[in-house]
Write an enzyme that holds these catalytic residues in place. Structure first.
Site, PDB file in Angstrom:
ATOM      1  N   TYR A 135       0.626  -0.886  -0.162  1.00  0.00           N
ATOM      2  CA  TYR A 135       0.034  -0.215  -0.021  1.00  0.00           C
ATOM      3  C   TYR A 135       1.241   1.750   0.005  1.00  0.00           C
ATOM      4  O   TYR A 135       0.419   2.403   0.033  1.00  0.00           O
ATOM      5  CB  TYR A 135      -1.116   0.071   1.200  1.00  0.00           C
ATOM      6  N   LYS A 185       5.236 -14.802   1.423  1.00  0.00           N
ATOM      7  CA  LYS A 185       5.888 -15.937   0.581  1.00  0.00           C
ATOM      8  C   LYS A 185       6.615 -15.848  -0.440  1.00  0.00           C
ATOM      9  O   LYS A 185       6.614 -15.224  -1.619  1.00  0.00           O
ATOM     10  CB  LYS A 185       4.190 -14.743  -0.970  1.00  0.00           C
ATOM     11  N   ASP A 218      -0.705 -18.412   0.920  1.00  0.00           N
ATOM     12  CA  ASP A 218      -1.878 -19.372   1.129  1.00  0.00           C
ATOM     13  C   ASP A 218      -2.156 -20.374   1.357  1.00  0.00           C
ATOM     14  O   ASP A 218      -3.195 -20.667   1.692  1.00  0.00           O
ATOM     15  CB  ASP A 218      -1.621 -19.733  -0.849  1.00  0.00           C
ATOM     16  N   ASP A 242      -4.992  -7.518   4.307  1.00  0.00           N
ATOM     17  CA  ASP A 242      -5.989  -7.102   4.623  1.00  0.00           C
ATOM     18  C   ASP A 242      -7.430  -8.133   4.195  1.00  0.00           C
ATOM     19  O   ASP A 242      -8.234  -8.578   4.425  1.00  0.00           O
ATOM     20  CB  ASP A 242      -6.007  -5.781   3.239  1.00  0.00           C
ATOM     21  N   ASP A 246     -10.876  -9.954   5.227  1.00  0.00           N
ATOM     22  CA  ASP A 246     -11.957 -10.698   5.302  1.00  0.00           C
ATOM     23  C   ASP A 246     -12.167 -12.419   5.396  1.00  0.00           C
ATOM     24  O   ASP A 246     -13.507 -12.900   5.811  1.00  0.00           O
ATOM     25  CB  ASP A 246     -11.830 -10.283   3.677  1.00  0.00           C
TER      26      ASP A 246
HETATM   27  C1  IPM Z   1     -10.098  -2.854   5.053  1.00  0.00           C
HETATM   28  C2  IPM Z   1     -10.780  -1.629   4.026  1.00  0.00           C
HETATM   29  C3  IPM Z   1      -9.765  -0.683   3.415  1.00  0.00           C
HETATM   30  C4  IPM Z   1      -8.215  -1.418   2.703  1.00  0.00           C
HETATM   31  C5  IPM Z   1     -10.036  -0.250   1.922  1.00  0.00           C
HETATM   32  C6  IPM Z   1     -10.801   0.657   1.275  1.00  0.00           C
HETATM   33  C7  IPM Z   1      -8.162   0.148   1.284  1.00  0.00           C
HETATM   34  O1  IPM Z   1     -10.457  -2.823   3.035  1.00  0.00           O
HETATM   35  O2  IPM Z   1      -9.900  -1.737   6.185  1.00  0.00           O
HETATM   36  O3  IPM Z   1      -9.417  -3.993   5.257  1.00  0.00           O
HETATM   37  O4  IPM Z   1      -7.613  -2.385   2.963  1.00  0.00           O
HETATM   38  O5  IPM Z   1      -7.234  -1.120   3.741  1.00  0.00           O
HETATM   39 MN    MN Z   2     -10.336  -5.308   3.898  1.00  0.00          MN
END
Ligand code: IPM
Ligand code: MN
Length: 347
Positions: A135, A185, A218, A242, A246
């Site tokens: 990032y 990785k 992975d 990130d 999720d």
């Molecule tokens: C998160 C979100 C953000 C990220 C996006 C919205 C830029 O997905 O906080 O996980 O990738 O950091």
């Molecule tokens: Mn995210």
């Protein structure tokens, strides 16, 4: 009486719904614990961008610097403003400017919440590097729009950046079950990720009381689903973290439960607390967003401010609601009803 000044940035979509909910829980918790929380609200959002061409004013960072913490709802309104514009105009610059290098995301099932896995007894703390890596924003495009177009986006890993996030992870592991998973990785990415693995090994020698395992991302992704109870603290780069968080949100029942804290461990600038979920414009202001992720993020804020007992009471109150099935089935309970149940459990 102790008092904390909080910058409130509801942002877009359901960001407003969930920050309103979280704030009422936090205010009640503060009242009971005998400290004060004051909020100053900033309307920084895609709506502001449409009106002014900026997601936040030029002096926003300086304005925020004076606060004890920041509570943020969600950013994004992709139908009107490209996400690459809105996120680089609001959320991401705050993380970087305030050196909030540790993004902490807890993944466990709240009582009463049914996750998609057979495994129920997991408690994972993901620690995501939050200021550099994939990032970093280093790159560019040339020959735009032509067949010769080239796009480059370079990940930047610094020794200081990698070492501090891993050190943070080791310290967290010490306060928990003493296990650390370091994620890379390095079989494919032979510079940055081998570098990360080397720093992991160097620190492992210093933290001989922590059991360290290096995983490829992975394999770790699969492990979060197949054997989540085998994981304790997970440290990963910005993008890997990130994605993994999720997965963490999914296995804990959904994004409605996933909380996060963008921490500046040195306390040289305010930290920021936000649910992992996005702005969900399709359900904005319908009163059906689940506020639990935002409330949990608020509890993490109280913890960071040093109000650990109050933070613990907020989590107990959330659990008292979910164990009764409140806020555990998508769409069943309204935002206000979930909030009221948590507030009632605090009193
Ligand atoms: C998160 C979100 C953000 C990220 C996006 C919205 C830029 O997905 O906080 O996980 O990738 O950091
Ligand atoms: Mn995210």
């Amino acid at each position: 009486m102790k008092s904390y000044s909080i910058a409130l940035i509801p942002g877009d979509g359901i960001g407003r719904d969930v920050t309103t909910a979280a704030w009422s829980v936090l205010e009640t918790a503060a009242e009971h614990a005998g400290f004060a929380l004051t909020s100053t609200e900033f309307p920084w959002s895609c709506k502001l961008y449409k009106d002014t061409g900026r997601m936040m004013p030029e002096n926003a960072i300086e304005t925020l610097r004076g606060f004890d913490a920041i509570l943020l709802g969600a950013v994004g309104w992709p139908a009107e403003v490209p996400d690459s514009v809105s996120l680089h105009g609001l959320l991401l610059p705050i993380r970087k400017a305030f050196v909030q290098y540790a993004n902490i995301r807890p993944h466990r099932l709240l009582p009463g919440v049914t996750g998609p896995l057979r495994a129920e007894n997991f408690d994972i703390l993901c620690i995501r590097e939050n200021t550099e890596g994939e990032y970093s924003g280093a790159g560019g495009r040339v020959h735009q729009g032509t067949l010769d177009e080239v796009a480059v986006e370079t990940s930047i890993f610094t020794r200081a950046g990698v070492e501090r996030i891993l050190r943070f992870g080791f310290e967290q592991a010490r306060t928990r079950r003493g296990r650390l998973a370091s994620v890379t990785k390095s079989n494919a990415q032979k510079y940055s990720m081998v570098f990360w693995d080397e720093i992991t090994r160097k620190l492992a020698a210093e933290y001989s009381d922590v059991a360290v395992t290096s995983y490829h991302v992975d394999a770790l992704a699969a492990r979060m689903i197949m054997a989540p109870e085998s994981l304790d603290v997970v440290v990963a780069s910005n993008l890997f973290g990130d994605i993994l968080t999720d997965i963490g949100a999914a296995i804990q029942g959904g994004l409605g439960y996933a909380a996060s804290a963008n921490i500046n461990p040195d306390r040289s600038a305010p930290s920021m607390f936000e649910p992992v979920h996005g702005s969900a414009p399709d359900i904005a202001h319908l009163g059906i967003a689940n506020p639990i992720a935002a409330i949990w993020s608020g509890a993490m804020m109280l913890d960071h401010l040093g109000e650990k007992a109050a933070a613990g009471r907020v989590m107990k109150a959330v659990e008292a609601a979910t164990v009764r099935g409140i806020g555990t089935i998508p769409g069943k309970d309204r935002t206000e009803a979930i909030t009221a149940a948590v507030v009632a459990a605090l009193t």
